[in-house]
Enzyme design. Structure first.
Site, mmCIF file in Angstrom:
data_model
loop_
_atom_site.group_PDB
_atom_site.id
_atom_site.type_symbol
_atom_site.label_atom_id
_atom_site.label_comp_id
_atom_site.label_asym_id
_atom_site.label_seq_id
_atom_site.Cartn_x
_atom_site.Cartn_y
_atom_site.Cartn_z
ATOM 1 N N LEU B 20 -4.170 0.053 -100.879
ATOM 2 C CA LEU B 20 -5.241 -0.195 -101.852
ATOM 3 C C LEU B 20 -5.301 -1.686 -102.165
ATOM 4 O O LEU B 20 -4.287 -2.363 -102.161
ATOM 5 C CB LEU B 20 -4.957 0.575 -103.143
ATOM 6 C CG LEU B 20 -4.687 2.069 -102.995
ATOM 7 C CD1 LEU B 20 -4.414 2.690 -104.353
ATOM 8 C CD2 LEU B 20 -5.853 2.773 -102.311
ATOM 9 N N ASP B 21 -6.486 -2.172 -102.480
ATOM 10 C CA ASP B 21 -6.571 -3.560 -102.906
ATOM 11 C C ASP B 21 -6.870 -3.643 -104.393
ATOM 12 O O ASP B 21 -6.747 -2.640 -105.110
ATOM 13 C CB ASP B 21 -7.578 -4.334 -102.055
ATOM 14 C CG ASP B 21 -8.995 -3.827 -102.220
ATOM 15 O OD1 ASP B 21 -9.272 -3.086 -103.181
ATOM 16 O OD2 ASP B 21 -9.833 -4.183 -101.383
ATOM 17 N N ALA B 22 -7.218 -4.823 -104.855
ATOM 18 C CA ALA B 22 -7.336 -5.033 -106.303
ATOM 19 C C ALA B 22 -8.453 -4.193 -106.917
ATOM 20 O O ALA B 22 -8.496 -4.013 -108.132
ATOM 21 C CB ALA B 22 -7.543 -6.523 -106.606
ATOM 22 N N GLY B 24 -8.710 -1.056 -106.236
ATOM 23 C CA GLY B 24 -8.179 0.302 -106.294
ATOM 24 C C GLY B 24 -8.664 1.182 -105.158
ATOM 25 O O GLY B 24 -8.485 2.403 -105.176
#
Lengths: 136, 136, 136, 136
Positions: B20-22, B24
């Site tokens: 996941l990235d920032a 979500g």
């Protein structure tokens, strides 16, 4: 980290946004990438890159990492990553420290490397050769 | 995606939270990992893994990827990843589709692969051999 | 890539050895990371970083990527990554080109982005605002 | 690793070929991903996923990792990843062990986690609540 030797190498590394996780901070595993990248740049700066090592049949292998997390890196940070090294028999111990652009401690790590030579665990002399000035 | 051939392989892949990235959601580059992992599992299931290919001096190389993003994967998702393949001269074209556990389309992709054989671009016959039943 | 607009941004990105895969070349998915990192640096250089966007409820989302692979990046490479952008209704299309330190083409890509504003697909005006000088 | 408590959770994780590095073995940082994935699956299996924690304002943060590397994972491996946990004041200490499909030890790790609650370092009671049966 009881190692008081002065650092012998430092480089700057930029956080890339895809390294952030769902909390908006750099994912914990990426610090191992930064630490590895720093060691590779150091070896290259000494004229003995990992590609050079491979050509000579030398394969440095991680034996142990101890890493303490102090302040997380966030989007846009440029870290300063420092190291020194010492040798204990066949083991090369890198003392590494990453600080953020405000001067805060990000992580401290002790990284133990051993060398395979032609696939066999070596006593470390081949890997030590280019770094003797730093090893006592 | 004008390819109407039926899918010939499918597998399930679990989202891991570090993907996941920032925002979500799974970072866009990870879908290329999932697509690659699917192709590797497919080749292995056909008895011709990438390790096998390498031993024979065959090195499949990506030439082009076209990927459309429909619905992002999130924490806890288990995707179903499907593919079929066709050959156009030296090029192997994988039509790939990932759907989430609710049956929604996640990504569709067309992935073009060519084969190096002993380091030289090949006409594709070596790579085609184990897959002839799927190539017309 | 029929886009003949001049590039409006370029940056240098260093290959990190952990981005190499078992073939000793940069893994295909990492190019999407480099392309993303370039877009983020571009937006930041224009005074409108992704963190800024998020604060305003703007969330750029990938709709499509077409990427052609020409020459693989290897250990030690420093790439130059360039982009321009245009707008087609709600879609922002980035034309991106990465070349290696010898001036060889590494990848060319067309990346289509749309903007969510407060979670809903927008007509793109909020995202366009800071970039109007580049969009005709 | 002086911890002799029995393991309380185990899962299987499949190596994906893109996790291999130029030496053809899983890159060292990926083991932190596997260890994290294991902890997340464990918490989820206990009915208290990281998404649940986030909703309650609880944010587990890594304080320290000590990891010893024994045998590298290679293409096609399916690992078994085990953990137990204990609490020492505000710190939660996970003892983790990954073995490969031949039963060989891959890595052993001790992972120390603390909890932020609404952004402040907590004494750990909120994070401990769902796990009391494992903490003495």
């Amino acid at each position: 980290m009881t190692d008081n030797k002065p650092f012998i190498f430092e480089c700057e590394i930029e956080v890339r946004d895809y390294e952030l996780d769902a909390e908006g901070i750099v994912n914990n595993a990426n610090y191992l990438h930064y630490l590895e990248h720093t060691r590779h740049l150091f070896c290259k700066s000494e004229g003995f890159s990992f590609a050079d090592m491979r050509k000579q049949g030398i394969d440095p292998v991680l034996a142990k990492v101890t890493i303490s997390y102090h302040t997380p890196l966030v989007s846009g940070d440029v870290m300063t990553s420092r190291l020194n090294m010492r040798r204990v028999g066949p083991r090369f111990i890198f003392n590494q420290w990453i600080i953020n652009s405000k001067g805060q401690s990000v992580v401290k790590a002790e990284v133990t490397v051993v060398a395979l030579v032609n696939g066999k665990l070596s006593r470390g002399d081949e890997l030590a050769a280019p770094f003797t000035k730093y090893l006592d």
